[in-house]
Enzyme design. Sequence first.
Site, PDB file in Angstrom:
ATOM      1  CE1 TYR A 158    -108.210 -10.988 -63.172  1.00  0.00           C
ATOM      2  CE2 TYR A 158    -105.758 -11.398 -63.694  1.00  0.00           C
ATOM      3  CZ  TYR A 158    -106.995 -10.590 -63.408  1.00  0.00           C
ATOM      4  OH  TYR A 158    -106.719  -9.236 -63.187  1.00  0.00           O
TER       5      TYR A 158
ATOM      6  NE  ARG B 208     -92.055   0.593 -56.042  1.00  0.00           N
ATOM      7  CZ  ARG B 208     -91.277   1.176 -54.894  1.00  0.00           C
ATOM      8  NH1 ARG B 208     -90.512   2.087 -55.482  1.00  0.00           N
ATOM      9  NH2 ARG B 208     -91.491   0.944 -53.862  1.00  0.00           N
TER      10      ARG B 208
END
Length: 695
Positions: free
Chosen positions: A173, A294
Amino acid sequence: MATSRYDALFEPVRIGPVTAPNRFYQVPHCTGMGHALPQTLAAMRGMKAQGGWGVVCTEYCSIHPSSDDHPHPFAALWDADDVRNLALMTEAVHAAGSLAGIELWHGGSFVANLASRLPSIGVSSMPARTEPWQSRRMDRRDIRAFRRWHRESALRARAAGFDVVYVYPTHGYLVSEFLSRSLNTRTDEYGGSLQNRARLFRELLEETRDAVGDRCAIAVRYSADGHGDAHLSSEESKALLEEVGPLADLWDFVVADYYGEEMATSRFVAEASFEHKIAGLRALVNRPVVSVGRFTSPDTMLRLVRTGVVDFIGAARPSIADPFLPTKIREDRTEDIRECIGCNICYAHNYRGAPLRCTQNPTLGEEWRSSWHPERVPRDGEGTVLVVGAGPAGLEAALTLARRGFEVTLADAASEVGGRVVKESRLPGLGEWIRVRDYRLGQLQRMPGVSLYLGQSLSASAVRDFGADHVIIATGAVWRRDGRGRTHSSALPELRIPVYTPDDLMSGRCPSGVVVVYDDDHYYLGPVLALLLARAGCQVHYVTTESRAGAWSHYTGEQEATQQQLLSAGVAIQVCQMVVGATADAVQLACVYTGAPSSLPSAALVVVTSREPDETLYRALVGEDPPEHRRIQAIGDCDQPALIAHAVYAGHRAGRELGHASAACSRDRWVAAASASDQAEALGGSVIGDTIILA
Ligand code: ADP
Ligand code: SF4
């Protein structure tokens, strides 16, 4: 309070001017809700705080209309209305005693501004991620404006009640464009040396501190391994970290390869896969560190904290699959954790512009709309229920009904519980999917009033004789052998070659030699079966009507890895081809665009096209015109062949609603809102909240 071996995970941790109540940190993650569904979002985030996540963050939150990622429902903090929207979330998070974080975001050249129609801006003029147009190169005035927007949104974040405010120089970004050696071609004080390229980042850190520093902590989401050598090498990245480390209160480390590593599915990447890249960075920045991986194993979490790799256990997906994961660890109920299976169906829905859903957690996204709690159902069940079929749908229905207090019998023709997940979890890379069964079976086995009948296929008369008050049919679906599906609406004529279905392969009946795997389904199963056969020594041709292997897995972020995996395994890939017939030793293909024919010598054909719902038992019981009372109902794949997530959701919904006069037992607020606006329109008025205002 009794001590537990996991106590270290529940120590409060100071982050600059604020203190997190424990080490469980829900990092920023997309929801497909964002600015579009603020109540849904607030209830979902609030539920995570109730479940024990000490810090709960927003998704990427746009600071200005020039950063518009439409149609993906990003969060936004453009004006006072957005402050009110996001305050719903901070209130919900604070009510549970947790901290609320916000990830201020500007997409730079990446976004296309489809809705706002403003030109996107970037360090240089570059193409948008998906559209055929480019950004405008920022001049000094643009840079000043951007800094002002960032500062103003930081102030708005404080006004909305946030405790942690992010500066975000990562994931391609705007701020990471400035850091990039290749994208940043400027010759002014914002380009050239690392010092110059990092100038904007430093300015944002200082200006954000100035705006909110006494009240909010400042966090930075940062790629631990640089952004790739073309952008920011890991040496440069480390040098920068050393310099700016103390300017933030917390560092949230990710990795450069978003799809291939950070967000990868369990097919390709295991838990804690990039621990080695984070290790050592905490000493460099001298600030608390959070990172993801995770994590579902409390022992892994404890080890990472004890060894000083991280201060916080970061999670997106594990917090989606189980909002109460921290509470279960604290209460020493680790066997109750609903572990994420790493399938990325959550992410796929955000990608499609739809609210998040989760394979493991059917209540996700339904906290506000349906008032569903992930751990609690009203205990109002009375009577007996027979559930036929113990796949994901039947298991979830049985569990929800047992929790409501019904006496439940769960029957399956197979000798093992789990339906399709038992078979699919044996395929390459899908091992973690068995968690769908394991969680539910583990819960059911500890509940009173639940009986399991395995190894017997039930007929309609057996179901009637059983005499249950309610019957739920969850008999699944079978893969078609005739090639009907998306491309061919009728059966393929003249298949003289031995034809196999996914069900054949999953039950161990496999071809050998040269095999064509025909994928008109486009998700994981075609590629996974091709891999299975290649590993078993077959010479595999993977043929798909789409333009790439496992095309739909683009939405789960797996497509590239899927194609790479097949190519590395020696599978020949043929795209934009449909199967049109087969002789005894060759499969006939045609180009999907021109119809140009070709032929592939082969000994067998595996068709992965579509499934036939197995509604034999249901229809034998209710016929073609089922009674309205729904004492007998069909759910899951036998009703609608779909994803495992659909089956679990159908099971949960049936479990919640059984015995109620209508689906209105769940306060379906979207439906209520839609009908209110229909009524308002008919009356020439408008709707504010739940009220119709007449002009
Ligand atoms: P879903 O995804 O909808 O849960 P699955 O295909 O995973 O569906 O599971 C369906 C289960 O139903 C399978 O385990 C299958 O053995 C079982 N089943 C199908 N027909 C019968 C029947 N007549 N009697 C008992 N079990 C059945
Ligand atoms: Fe995990 Fe899949 Fe749920 Fe996402 S959808 S949180 S990957 S189980």
